[in-house]
Design a protein around this motif. Structure first.
Motif, short mmCIF file in Angstrom:
data_model
loop_
_atom_site.label_atom_id
_atom_site.label_comp_id
_atom_site.label_asym_id
_atom_site.label_seq_id
_atom_site.Cartn_x
_atom_site.Cartn_y
_atom_site.Cartn_z
N LEU A 43 0.83 -1.20 0.00
CA LEU A 43 0.00 0.00 0.00
C LEU A 43 0.87 1.26 0.00
CD1 LEU A 43 -2.93 1.00 0.09
CD2 LEU A 43 -2.80 0.87 2.58
N ALA A 44 2.00 1.20 0.67
CA ALA A 44 2.91 2.35 0.75
C ALA A 44 3.55 2.67 -0.60
CB ALA A 44 3.99 2.09 1.79
N ASP A 45 3.45 1.76 -1.57
CA ASP A 45 3.99 2.01 -2.92
C ASP A 45 3.05 2.86 -3.76
OD1 ASP A 45 6.28 0.56 -2.41
OD2 ASP A 45 5.45 -1.31 -3.21
N TYR A 46 1.87 3.20 -3.23
CA TYR A 46 0.87 3.99 -3.95
C TYR A 46 0.74 5.36 -3.31
CZ TYR A 46 -0.66 -0.34 -6.18
OH TYR A 46 -0.72 -1.48 -6.91
N SER A 47 0.31 6.34 -4.10
CA SER A 47 0.03 7.67 -3.57
C SER A 47 -1.44 7.73 -3.15
CB SER A 47 0.31 8.74 -4.63
OG SER A 47 -0.64 8.65 -5.67
N GLU A 48 -1.76 8.72 -2.34
CA GLU A 48 -3.16 8.92 -1.94
C GLU A 48 -4.04 9.10 -3.16
OE1 GLU A 48 -4.16 11.76 1.20
OE2 GLU A 48 -2.05 11.71 1.77
N LYS A 49 -3.55 9.85 -4.14
CA LYS A 49 -4.32 10.13 -5.35
C LYS A 49 -4.64 8.84 -6.10
CE LYS A 49 -4.23 13.08 -9.42
NZ LYS A 49 -3.48 14.08 -10.18
N GLU A 50 -3.68 7.94 -6.18
CA GLU A 50 -3.90 6.66 -6.86
C GLU A 50 -4.95 5.82 -6.13
OE1 GLU A 50 0.40 5.71 -8.90
OE2 GLU A 50 0.23 5.50 -6.72
N ILE A 51 -4.88 5.79 -4.82
CA ILE A 51 -5.84 5.00 -4.03
C ILE A 51 -7.23 5.61 -4.12
CG2 ILE A 51 -6.44 4.26 -1.68
CD1 ILE A 51 -4.13 2.67 -2.96
N LEU A 52 -7.33 6.93 -4.12
CA LEU A 52 -8.63 7.59 -4.23
C LEU A 52 -9.32 7.28 -5.55
CD1 LEU A 52 -8.24 11.12 -2.62
CD2 LEU A 52 -10.00 9.42 -2.10
N GLN A 53 -8.58 6.93 -6.56
CA GLN A 53 -9.17 6.64 -7.86
C GLN A 53 -9.76 5.23 -7.94
OE1 GLN A 53 -6.67 7.72 -11.12
NE2 GLN A 53 -6.44 9.81 -10.41
N LEU A 54 -9.46 4.39 -6.94
CA LEU A 54 -10.03 3.04 -6.93
C LEU A 54 -11.50 3.11 -6.55
CD1 LEU A 54 -7.23 1.06 -5.06
CD2 LEU A 54 -7.62 1.20 -7.52
N LEU A 74 4.46 3.78 8.47
CA LEU A 74 4.45 3.79 7.01
C LEU A 74 3.62 4.97 6.53
CD1 LEU A 74 3.86 0.00 6.34
CD2 LEU A 74 5.92 1.26 5.79
N SER A 75 3.77 5.30 5.25
CA SER A 75 2.94 6.37 4.66
C SER A 75 2.84 6.14 3.17
CB SER A 75 3.56 7.74 4.95
OG SER A 75 4.82 7.84 4.33
N PHE A 76 1.88 6.85 2.55
CA PHE A 76 1.74 6.80 1.10
C PHE A 76 2.94 7.45 0.46
CE2 PHE A 76 -2.84 6.65 2.29
CZ PHE A 76 -3.15 5.48 1.63
N LYS A 77 3.25 7.03 -0.78
CA LYS A 77 4.35 7.68 -1.49
C LYS A 77 3.93 9.09 -1.88
CE LYS A 77 3.65 6.46 -6.31
NZ LYS A 77 4.15 5.77 -7.48
N THR A 78 4.90 9.94 -2.04
CA THR A 78 4.60 11.34 -2.40
C THR A 78 4.87 11.60 -3.85
OG1 THR A 78 6.80 11.95 -1.66
CG2 THR A 78 4.97 12.27 -0.12
#
Length: 78
Positions: A43-54, A74-78
């Motif tokens: 999950l940390a390999d994805y950005s917030e924007k990418e996850i929001l598009q799911l 951990l955190s989302f990638k930037t």
């Protein structure tokens, strides 16, 4: 009229493990399953924007994920 109807999605989209159970809702968990995201490290390999598009994800689910990831260092990638 049938007495015992169950949603079609329960037959077609099973989530096999308990990843994030109790953290985010089932539609969001199914979306992660479709993308084969089954750990916080993936999950940390994805950005917030990418996850929001799911499909199944909104601001609330992403906020819950951010908080849970922060608790696990951990955190989302930037």
């Amino acid at each position: 009229m049938a007495r015992f109807l169950k949603p079609i999605c329960t037959d077609r989209h099973e989530v096999s493990d308990n990843f994030l159970k109790g953290i985010i809702a089932m539609p969001a968990r199914r979306a992660l399953g479709k993308e084969k995201i089954d750990s916080l490290e993936k999950l940390a390999d994805y950005s917030e924007k990418e996850i929001l598009q799911l499909h199944g994800f909104g601001k609330n689910a992403v906020e819950k994920l951010k908080n849970y990831m922060k608790e696990n260092n951990l955190s989302f990638k930037t």
